[in-house]
Motif scaffolding. Structure first.
Motif, mmCIF file in Angstrom:
data_model
loop_
_atom_site.group_PDB
_atom_site.id
_atom_site.type_symbol
_atom_site.label_atom_id
_atom_site.label_comp_id
_atom_site.label_asym_id
_atom_site.label_seq_id
_atom_site.Cartn_x
_atom_site.Cartn_y
_atom_site.Cartn_z
ATOM 1 N N ASN A 1 -5.615 7.972 21.648
ATOM 2 C CA ASN A 1 -6.355 6.882 21.013
ATOM 3 C C ASN A 1 -5.449 6.131 20.047
ATOM 4 O O ASN A 1 -4.305 6.520 19.816
ATOM 5 N N THR B 1 -2.130 12.091 20.408
ATOM 6 C CA THR B 1 -3.445 11.540 20.716
ATOM 7 C C THR B 1 -3.295 10.418 21.730
ATOM 8 O O THR B 1 -2.238 9.774 21.804
ATOM 9 N N LEU C 1 1.139 15.562 15.708
ATOM 10 C CA LEU C 1 -0.194 15.488 16.304
ATOM 11 C C LEU C 1 -0.145 14.427 17.393
ATOM 12 O O LEU C 1 0.333 13.327 17.143
ATOM 13 N N SER D 1 -6.406 5.822 16.916
ATOM 14 C CA SER D 1 -6.852 6.291 15.602
ATOM 15 C C SER D 1 -6.776 7.803 15.616
ATOM 16 O O SER D 1 -6.728 8.436 16.682
ATOM 17 N N ALA D 2 -6.747 8.381 14.396
ATOM 18 C CA ALA D 2 -6.668 9.838 14.297
ATOM 19 C C ALA D 2 -7.196 10.245 12.938
ATOM 20 O O ALA D 2 -7.260 9.444 11.991
ATOM 21 N N GLU D 3 -7.593 11.517 12.876
ATOM 22 C CA GLU D 3 -8.124 12.077 11.634
ATOM 23 C C GLU D 3 -7.369 13.366 11.342
ATOM 24 O O GLU D 3 -7.237 14.218 12.221
ATOM 25 N N CYS E 1 -7.974 9.426 7.395
ATOM 26 C CA CYS E 1 -8.254 8.646 8.599
ATOM 27 C C CYS E 1 -7.157 7.594 8.772
ATOM 28 O O CYS E 1 -6.820 6.871 7.826
#
Length: 1029
Positions: free
Chosen positions: A957, A955, A953, A959-961, A920
């Motif tokens: 946002n 995104t 990756l 945050s990322a997972e 995370c």
């Protein structure tokens, strides 16, 4: 007399120290020099220097005009060491000749004579000088009349109070002998006042005479007249060796006379002679004997000539040819000394002892430069001087005579303690005691007195010689020395050893270059004697350290074998093994023959050369001890890569063949030839190259290749080909023949291209249609004729530029530094011009319409991406077609504004948590500046290590997972995404593999230094504590 008694009392001590160098006679290190003292100088002291070394240290006294100076009675004379100081000098009292004397226990020496003189010059009388009246054209002499003086003078004149001196030339001359000013021919400009300046350098003073008026008479002009010599050099001049001699000669006359010089004996003037500008002064530097003779000055003009002559007589002060040397003799011996000096006139000689003149008496005989003293006694000891003198100078040669008297003494020269000799050898045992007078010598062996026999000899110098020594001769030997003053004995032993024999000598060998061999040298010898082996080659000792690459000594104490590794031709010769002991030298020699490939052939000559052949000859070089079997010829040209073998007639060149014909050469090419020789050992080094020669010319035989062309302007046919290299042009006047005709025609057009390096031809004719096919051939020629033609090729004529501009041009921006331009393709035909591609032009408002970029695309491409642009800037773009003839009209310009710059701030406060295979990530949203593009999202870049592939990756946002297997460390970066492109990346984050994590719990990325030490951040998937940097 006091010195003599001191010498007699101290003589035994002096004799005992003589061999140790403790006592030495006085020797001058500095002698007084001539002094000319300025009389008017405010300085009130004169210094005459004198210094000598000796042991004991010398003391000094002085003579003035041959009389000792009494320093106790004359307060103005002071002695400091050897230096004489004269205060408040008086001309009448102090002028004269001075000599320094230096004395120690061994004697006294007298210095050279030094003259003290006083320089002065008085003032001119102040009375007015009479006016000198002359006609124009007449010569005149203005007298200087220097005042009373002593010392050399120099003269100069001024005119009308001008500070500059009168310039000398052909018409004016100032004599440095008389000081007078001579004007050969007066001109109106010479009228005025003349003043004589006199300088005395030694007196350090200059004086000025009263002016002499020169006026011009009004009763006419002087007519022309022959020269009258007014300045003459003396009839006889004494000239010293090595001096510089100046002769003056100047004449009055109208016209102004010319001056020339010659020698009356007809010999040429020396090359070293120098002349003044007007040739009125002749200078002979470094005067020598050969410069002596009569010299003549000739003054001439149109009206006649006049002569002056004089004789230069050479003189030389004395110079030593033979000096006396320190001599040590025994009492009752005889002394003979001789000194010789050169000089002109010839010098005479006097002798001095301890500074006083020596005269002939009973035991003492003096004859010119020789001194003989019979039956020496101790009182004859002292320092002697031979003086050589002529009218110009006196010089001294100094030496010590030491008369020795002592009883025999072996302390400094004892008999050798052990004298070693081999059986059957000869031995000399020296006996040389110190004894004055010489001692009588006798010998004993043990207690037995020795008498001379067939094997025993008593030599004149007292030594004992034994011939053909046997073992029984070993034992003690005593020398007994006797003279009138005493007796002394000294004993030494004789040791007898066995002889040394070479048992295995070196032998003759025949080897091939590169081999390794061993030369034997083995001996038998007395076990108590050390043996040294020395090898020499052709008479020179072999240095085994410097030549270790080839030579090495091998073997033990009695073996001196020599190994030669990688033997070379230069190692052929005589090798000598020398066996050295303290008692003898033995040697044995052997010849080594080294065979190798032949040396380089010599004197390679080209006898005859044609267009394709050459006859050459040579002489064989050294065969290096193996007969030459074959020769090979090589050539080199400016165009070849190194040396190449070449065909010859005869094809095989035997070792007895010294000439050949080289075939297969190229015409009109410069060749060098060299020859190599071979034998049974191998091929040798090549000869030096022959002289560079060019083969004769012929018509070319090679046609051009790669016939192409096309392009060019309208109505043009362009033909290209690959040019013929220089080595295939075969002669001067080389050029190309271009033949062409339209396809289907039977008539050829023929053109010549006279440029040697040309590879292109352009034919222009208004009748040529665009893109018309032609049949083309290209040939060659030179001054010898034409060569072959190439195969036929098809070449198209030139074309017009495109006539149409592209339509549908548009542009759009993709980022802050990138835009894309697009357009519609042009449908072209022959009339509108062929299109090979498109050219995109772009610019900004700031460039004021001028192009800042130009990019081409080929074929039917109708879009082009342009990068490297400025952010938030309006760009204009247009497009035009191009072909081989040029570019067509441009489209209407279009414009676009590039995006704002991407965000400059990277994502910050990045935190992470790893659980099983799930990572995370969380970070702060990036705020942009007013001139930056808004953040649209983020890119996460991750890879397993620095070399592996990067995964991305995206995104929207903060945050990322990530679900990834953490079997290795991961490297992660985060960057912003905007219309202006990607922004700055965060610092690289290293995520350790699962097995390396401790049990301490969460991990966060270290915040920047300006954050608080502890930060608590809440995530939607976890809570962590940041680490402090």
């Amino acid at each position: 007399m006091r010195l003599l008694w001191k010498l007699i009392i101290l003589l035994p001590l002096i004799n005992s120290c003589a061999g140790e160098g403790r006592w030495s006679r006085p020797t001058f290190t500095q002698e007084p020099q001539d002094v000319i003292f300025p009389l008017d100088l405010s300085r009130s002291e004169i210094i005459l220097n004198c210094a000598a070394h000796g042991s004991p240290s010398p003391h000094y006294r002085w003579k003035q005009n041959g009389t000792d100076i009494d320093f106790t009675r004359n307060y103005r004379y002071k002695l400091n060491g050897g230096r004489l100081a004269i205060s408040s000098p008086h001309t009448d009292q102090d002028i004269g000749t001075y000599q320094c004397l230096a004395t120690n226990l061994l004697g006294t020496i007298l210095s050279r004579r030094a003259k003290l003189q006083f320089a002065y010059i008085e003032d001119f009388e102040t009375k007015t000088r009479s006016t000198v009246s002359v006609r124009e054209g007449q010569g005149v002499v203005l007298l200087c009349g220097p005042p009373p003086h002593f010392g050399d003078l120099s003269y100069a004149w001024t005119f009308n109070d001008n500070p500059l001196y009168v310039q000398e030339g052909n018409r004016r001359f100032v004599s440095q002998e008389t000081g007078n000013l001579y004007i050969a021919k007066v001109e109106p400009s010479d009228v005025g006042n003349y003043t004589c300046f006199v300088t005395n350098k030694e007196a350090q003073r200059s004086v000025q005479g009263p002016p002499t008026p020169l006026v011009q008479r009004t009763d006419g002009v002087m007519g022309e007249y022959e020269p009258k010599i007014e300045v003459r050099f003396p009839e006889t001049i004494q000239a010293a060796k090595d001096s510089s001699v100046k002769l003056e000669c100047f004449a009055l006359g109208n016209p102004v006379p010319d001056i020339s010089w010659r020698r009356l004996d007809g010999s040429p003037l020396p090359g070293k002679i120098k002349y003044s500008k007007s040739q009125a002064i002749l200078e002979i530097p470094n005067f020598q004997q050969e410069d002596e003779g009569f010299y003549e000055c000739l003054a001439g003009n149109l009206r006649g000539r006049n002569l002056a002559k004089g004789q230069l007589i050479f003189y030389a002060p004395p110079e030593w040819e033979q000096k006396i040397q320190n001599t040590y003799l025994s009492i009752y011996d005889n002394l003979y000394w001789e000194c010789k000096a050169s000089g002109k006139p010839k010098p005479w000689y006097t002798w001095l002892k301890n500074g006083e003149r020596l005269n002939s008496e009973e035991r003492i005989q003096i004859e010119n430069g020789t001194l003989t003293i019979m039956m020496l006694n101790v009182s004859d000891s002292g320092v002697y001087q031979c003086a050589a003198e002529n009218k110009y100078q006196i010089i001294y040669a100094n030496a010590e005579l030491r008369v020795l008297a002592s009883a025999p003494d072996f302390s400094k020269s004892p008999i050798k303690k052990n004298s070693i000799v081999q059986v059957s050898g000869d031995i000399v045992i020296e006996c040389k005691p110190n004894a004055f007078p010489r001692a009588a010598i006798s010998w004993k062996r043990g207690t037995e007195s020795l008498r001379q026999s067939k094997r025993v000899f008593l030599l004149e110098d007292g030594s004992l010689k034994i011939h053909n020594v046997t073992r029984s001769d070993a034992g003690p030997y005593t020398c007994i020395a006797t003279n009138q003053l005493g007796i002394a004995k000294n004993t030494g032993s004789l040791i007898v050893k066995e002889r040394t024999i070479i048992t295995v000598p070196p032998s003759k060998m025949d080897v091939t270059v590169g081999e390794s061999i061993v030369l034997p040298c083995q001996v038998s010898h007395d076990p108590t004697i050390e043996v040294v082996f020395v090898w020499s080659f052709n008479g020179d000792i072999i240095d085994l350290q410097k030549r270790a690459a080839h030579f090495e000594r091998i073997g033990g104490e009695s073996v001196g074998d020599l190994m030669i590794r990688n033997i070379q031709l230069s190692h052929s010769g005589k090798y000598l093994c020398t066996v050295q002991t303290t008692l003898e030298h033995l040697s044995a020699a052997a010849d080594i023959i080294v065979r190798g490939p032949p040396g380089p052939p010599e004197d390679v000559r080209v006898e005859h050369i044609s267009s394709t052949t050459s006859q050459i000859s040579w002489r064989p070089g050294p065969d290096n001890n193996s007969p030459i079997q074959i020769f090979t010829v090589q050539t080199r040209t400016p165009f070849s890569v190194g040396w190449q073998a070449v065909a010859t007639v005869p094809e095989i060149l035997s070792g007895q063949t010294y000439n050949a014909t080289v075939v297969g050469l190229s015409s009109w090419v410069e060749y060098e030839f060299r020859v190599l020789a071979g034998n049974s050992i191998g091929i040798g080094e090549p000869s030096k190259p022959s002289e560079l020669l060019r083969t004769k010319a012929s018509a070319p035989v090679v046609a051009p290749v790669n016939i192409n062309g096309g392009g060019g302007g309208p109505y043009e046919l362009v033909v290209t080909w690959e040019s013929i290299p220089e080595e295939l042009q075969n002669g001067e006047g080389f050029g190309y023949i271009v033949m062409f005709r339209p396809v289907g025609s039977t008539t050829w057009t023929k053109e010549r291209v006279a440029l040697v390096d040309s590879s292109r031809f352009v034919y222009r004719n208004d009748s040529i249609a665009p893109l018309s096919p032609f049949e083309v051939k290209v040939g060659v020629y030179n001054n010898e004729g034409e060569g072959p033609l190439s195969t036929m090729s098809i070449v198209y004529s030139g074309e017009d530029e495109p006539q149409l501009a592209p339509r549908g041009t548009s542009v759009q921006s993709f980022s802050a530094s990138e835009m894309e331009v697009s357009w519609n393709a042009i449908a072209w035909n022959r009339n509108t011009g062929r299109v090979l591609g498109y050219e995109v032009l772009y610019w900004t408002d700031d460039s004021k319409g001028s192009t800042i970029g130009k990019i081409r695309v080929s074929g039917n491409v109708t879009t082009k991406n342009i990068t490297g642009l400025k952010a938030n800037t309006i760009y204009f773009a247009s497009v035009r077609a191009y072909n081989t003839a040029g570019t067509g009209p441009t489209s209407l310009p279009v414009n676009v504004t590039t995006k704002k710059s991407p965000p400059s701030q990277p994502p910050a406060n990045i935190a992470w948590k790893l659980s099983n295979s799930k990572l995370c990530l969380n970070w702060e949203h990036v705020k942009t500046m007013e001139n930056e593009s808004e953040v649209l999202g983020y890119k996460i870049l991750y890879r397993q290590n620095r070399q592996s592939k990067t995964h991305i990756l995206e995104t929207n946002n903060t945050s990322a997972e990530l679900l990834v297997p953490f079997e290795e460390d991961y490297l992660i970066e985060i960057r912003t995404v905007s219309d202006g492109g990607d922004g700055s990346s965060s610092e690289e984050i290293r995520i350790p593999k699962m097995s390396s994590l401790s049990s301490r719990g969460n991990h966060v990325i270290e915040p920047n230094a300006h954050f608080l030490p502890v930060v608590v951040v809440t995530f939607y998937c976890f809570a962590i504590e940041p680490l402090i940097r």
